[in-house]
Enzyme design. Structure first.
Site, PDB file in Angstrom:
ATOM      1  CB  CYS A  57      -0.964  -0.009   1.187  1.00 38.53           C
ATOM      2  SG  CYS A  57      -0.171  -0.358   2.771  1.00 38.53           S
ATOM      3  CG  HIS A 307      -4.013   0.535   4.885  1.00 41.46           C
ATOM      4  ND1 HIS A 307      -3.521  -0.251   3.863  1.00 41.46           N
ATOM      5  CD2 HIS A 307      -5.003   1.294   4.331  1.00 41.46           C
ATOM      6  CE1 HIS A 307      -4.194   0.007   2.747  1.00 41.46           C
ATOM      7  NE2 HIS A 307      -5.086   0.940   3.007  1.00 41.46           N
TER       8      HIS A 307
END
Length: 940
Positions: A57, A307
């Protein structure tokens, strides 16, 4: 038009296929689910997402941010490609360079019809581990350095200088002497400003601290060249020029000295949409107003997990979007809160109240990078995709549209089949149960559940798994069957086929009778267990009893139960037919037979000669009544009356074993007393400091010494050593394989030196195949050494060549990286002995033998490497270990600089146990790019 590409997660042979394969068509249909192709197609004029390949990510956020830098995208499109004339239609496009990968990726992001694309080819080209989350800030530095190095080779100046023009600025480290006022300036380039956020609430405060003046006093005084002495001074950073795109790294991840790990600072930092940098500049006559263009965010409270997402501004419309891997969302109204993302799994106790923000300002506890763009009045660029790339994108769009049409047609057919199936289930479901007294059939419950699942077309009926060895319904399998009416059964067999058909008479009578018999025996076993337990409590008088193994008595009930279960299984397979895989059944039975041989009742007291064992601790006497009850279950068990004598052969062997043990102990004691010097390393002679009391020493194999010491330490467990095999130290021609010099260093681990007096005793105790001796003689030039037998030069040369080849072809070997800062070692300047290329070093002092194992020192880390990997790959490993970017790493081995990033470690002479010196400029010691050589300036 900006849209998305595939989510293909299965790697293919072609890099282009990783961008182009339709998303999961086969997998979706294989599960029986009907998926609309529209879920993979992007809305018109929408941005394109990027697939998260596991832990990538952080890469996706940077790719989206760089894609929306129109100047960078236009420059990349101008890079010439090997396929500039186009790619044949029957050939897959294979990008060869990082620039070509980015070109194709950006072209898909710009004009693809997919909702998201798969960047795995690009990630693979960078050599990133998709399963391991890297440091996002270090990745940004690494990639910018790589991109600049690649583009610097282009002829077009607009392409060659794009990274420096967009991202590179300059600042100066300025040191002013308080005595004479002399000003010293060191100019450095930067690609981002790393700002400390601890203790600050506003971005401008962080910039002010970055530029604040530092006093150099006391031990930290500055050496002034004008004064020719150390003087008090002041030092600060002056901003000389700023790039078009200003990257501000917020140092959220810091090292915690208490835990020894990185931690995340979850404090709020306020920042404005407009940033005036003029107050911070040395020259005030420029345009320094910047507008916010991107906020990169880390969700999560830990520095090692979480994340990454990005809030990025569209330069053409001025609208903000949230890029979260495959999902892209427009931010407007209440959603336009830049840098605000909830932490993942955040403890409630760590929650802090968000401060109030005025209009045009924002605050975030998760933003780790802020990107500002120089405010420009001219209209935003319009970037056109090159013709050959647009052709590739259109090919991919055609494939995607074909896939969408195929999915739509398959969905249409699936809906039609579903309607037919639905009507069939609706008609038969009410008539499925069998009424009392009416004919019925047994059918597989698993098959029936699949039939009720309308999305799955059922296969032919298969009842074989529920059959016994007689070909009928097994009583234990009734729970796997469903009783249905004969009417519905007729329909099923007529429509779907299969079998065998099991009606009311299908239940096997023989298996039911056998099952009842086994159940009765199991019930009787419970009663007999109580009886035997009571009988074992009785005292046995005279010689009426029987010997039984204690282990057998503890487990007899379990053994009897296993026998009954085996009888049940044997009855089930009595005709030789087995359900399932016959080979696996045979293997299972073979394993059971082996277990039976180990667990047969009362065999635990049978000696190897088939008689009663001599150890009374493993057996006990039971009464005649108890033995008769046990014999009912184990009729073949070996029987030993109470008056039975133990095995005579075992008694003889026991006596011999005791005699041998005593003999070995005596032998070991005598040899240890006679060869005290051989037993203790500290008493061994050393070639490095030849003892004065003798002119000759003898040599034996170190393997013999180790085996002999094992015997002396544990004579009852190890076999005695009777011979010395020195042939392992000689070549096939009978010559010695080691030189005198090598035996003092790297080959010392293969040999052991023996005193002459000790050698006389050794020859009496052991059989020696070859005598090897080293003699010393005095000449006018000094001491001279000779060996008997002499060295064999040819075999010695062959051995060295083979060793060198082995050192150049290793895999997963350990090397050591020793970090220093500006020639000052990380362990406080303590000097250490220079390490050679050999895989070990012998330290010798006063004739005492030292350990040859490498000892790590402070500032040194061990890495696993292979000879085939490149220096560039090693630098990436060093970056993760020391948090030093590759462009700040100066590596050397034995005084030789390692600079060719494409060369392999084997070709550079890096062998197992090598120590590589890592020099880092003082300002870059903690990963700070650009702060270099200050210590040299201060201490020339």
């Amino acid at each position: 038009m900006r849209t998305a590409s595939t989510t293909s997660t299965t790697p293919t042979a072609s890099a282009a296929r990783r961008y182009q394969t339709p998303p999961g068509a086969r997998d979706t249909l294989g599960t029986g689910q009907v998926t609309s192709a529209g879920s993979f197609s992007a809305p018109q004029n929408a941005f394109v997402g990027l697939t998260n390949l596991g832990a990538t990510c952080y890469v996706n956020t940077f790719l989206q941010m760089w894609f929306l830098n129109l100047e960078l995208r236009q420059a990349l499109y101008l890079c010439p490609s090997a396929c500039g004339d186009g790619v044949p239609k029957d050939t897959d496009y294979e990008p060869q360079t990082i620039c070509e990968h980015l070109q194709y990726l950006f072209a898909l992001l710009q004009n693809s019809k997919r909702r998201y694309i798969d960047p795995s080819a690009f990630v693979k080209a960078l050599g990133l581990d998709t399963g391991q989350q890297q440091d996002a800030q270090e990745f940004s530095k690494l990639f910018m350095s790589l991109l600049e190095d690649t583009l610097s080779k282009q002829k077009n100046p607009d392409v060659r200088n794009i990274v420096q023009k967009q991202f590179c600025g300059e600042y100066a480290y300025v040191t002013v002497c308080n005595q004479c006022g002399r000003e010293s300036k060191l100019v450095s380039k930067f690609y981002e400003l790393e700002l400390n956020i601890q203790g600050h609430k506003q971005l401008t405060d962080c910039i002010t601290e970055f530029l604040k003046e530092e006093k150099l006093e006391g031990d930290n005084r500055y050496f002034c060249e004008t004064c020719q002495s150390k003087q008090n001074a002041t030092r600060k950073i002056r901003l000389l020029s700023l790039p078009c795109t200003l990257n501000l790294q917020l140092m959220r991840f810091v090292f915690d000295r208490q835990t020894g790990h990185k931690k995340k600072l979850n404090t709020y930092i306020g920042f404005s949409e407009l940033l005036d940098m003029e107050p911070f500049m040395e020259q005030k006559n420029g345009v320094y107003v910047y507008e916010l263009s991107a906020v990169l965010i880390h969700r999560g409270v830990s520095a090692y997990s979480g994340h990454y997402i990005a809030h990025v501004k569209d330069p053409q419309t001025g609208e903000w979007y949230k890029f979260n891997d495959e999902d892209i969302e427009k931010m407007e109204g209440k959603k336009l809160q830049l840098g605000i993302e909830e932490d993942l799994a955040e403890p409630s106790k760590s929650q802090t109240r968000k401060p109030k923000c005025g209009k045009g300002t924002h605050c975030s506890r998760n933003a780790y990078m802020l990107v500002y763009r120089l405010q420009a009045r001219e209209k935003s660029l319009t970037v056109q995709v090159p013709a050959f790339l647009q052709e590739l994108v259109e090919r991919d769009n055609c494939k995607f549209e074909e896939w969408c049409n195929e999915m739509a047609e398959m969905r249409k057919q699936s809906v039609a089949r579903g309607k037919i199936k639905h009507e069939e289930v609706k008609e038969l479901y009410q008539r499925l149960p069998a009424e009392a007294g009416s004919p019925y059939d047994f059918i597989s419950l698993e098959w029936l559940q699949k039939w009720l699942d309308e999305s799955t077309p059922p296969k032919p009926i298969d009842n074989t798994a529920c059959l016994c060895s007689h070909g009928k319904l097994h009583p234990d399998k009734i729970s796997l069957m469903k009783r249905i009416s004969e009417y519905v059964a007729d329909f099923f067999y007529r429509r779907y086929g299969g079998g065998p058909r099991l009606n009311v008479k299908a239940l096997c009578k023989d298996c039911v009778v056998e099952r009842c018999r086994i159940l009765r025996l199991k019930n009787q076993l419970n009663e007999d267990y109580k009886t035997v337990t009571n009988l074992l409590k009785m005292t046995v008088k005279g010689t009426d009893g029987f010997w039984v193994g204690k282990a057998s008595l503890r487990s007899w009930r379990q053994l009897a139960l296993e026998q009954l279960n085996e009888q049940d299984e044997d009855a089930e397979h009595s005709n030789g037919k087995m359900n399932g895989n016959a080979q696996n059944k045979d293997e299972s039975n073979e394993e059971k037979r082996e277990e039976e041989e180990e667990l047969n009742f009362n065999e635990d007291i049978v000696c190897p000669h088939g008689d009663l064992c001599i150890s009374e601790n493993e057996r006990r006497v039971v009464s005649k009544e108890a033995w008769e009850k046990l014999k009912q279950y184990f009729p073949k068990a070996p029987e030993f009356p109470n008056n039975k004598e133990c095995c005579s052969q075992c008694k003889i062997l026991e006596r011999e074993g005791e005699e041998n043990e005593a003999l070995h102990k005596m032998m070991a004691s005598e040899q240890k007393t006679s060869l005290q010097n051989l037993f203790h390393d500290k008493c061994r002679p050393c070639l490095g400091s030849w003892p004065q009391e003798t002119d000759e020493l003898y040599i034996v194999s170190q393997f013999f010494v180790e085996e002999w010491r094992k015997f002396v330490r544990r004579p009852t467990r190890c076999s005695p050593v009777s011979s010395i095999a020195n042939s392992v130290l000689l070549c096939p021609h009978g010559g010695l394989m080691f030189t005198f010099a090598s035996m003092t260093k790297e080959d010392s681990k293969h040999i052991a030196l023996i005193w002459p007096s000790e050698w006389e005793r050794i020859q009496k105790l052991f059989v020696v195949d070859h005598v090897i001796k080293i003699t010393r003689s005095q000449t006018a030039e000094g001491a001279r050494y000779a060996s008997e037998p002499q060295l064999c030069p040819e075999c010695r040369e062959g051995l060295l060549c083979q060793q060198q080849r082995d050192l150049r072809e290793y895999t997963q070997a350990t090397i050591y990286i020793h970090k220093v800062v500006d020639n000052k070692k990380a362990n406080g300047g303590t000097k250490r002995q220079k390490l050679s290329h050999q895989s070990y070093i012998t330290y010798q002092k006063q004739g005492i033998r030292r350990s040859t194992r490498h000892r790590k020192v402070r500032g040194e880390k061990a890495l696993l490497v292979s000879a085939s990997q490149t220096l560039k790959e090693l630098k990436i490993q060093i970056m993760h270990a020391f948090s030093v970017a590759p462009f700040d790493q100066n590596l050397s081995l034995d005084g030789k600089m390692l600079s060719d990033d494409t060369a392999t470690l084997g070709s550079l002479g890096v062998i197992p146990e090598s120590v590589i010196l890592l020099k880092v400029p003082q300002g870059c010691a903690n990963g700070d790019r650009g702060a270099s050589s200050l210590e040299e300036e201060q201490n020339p």
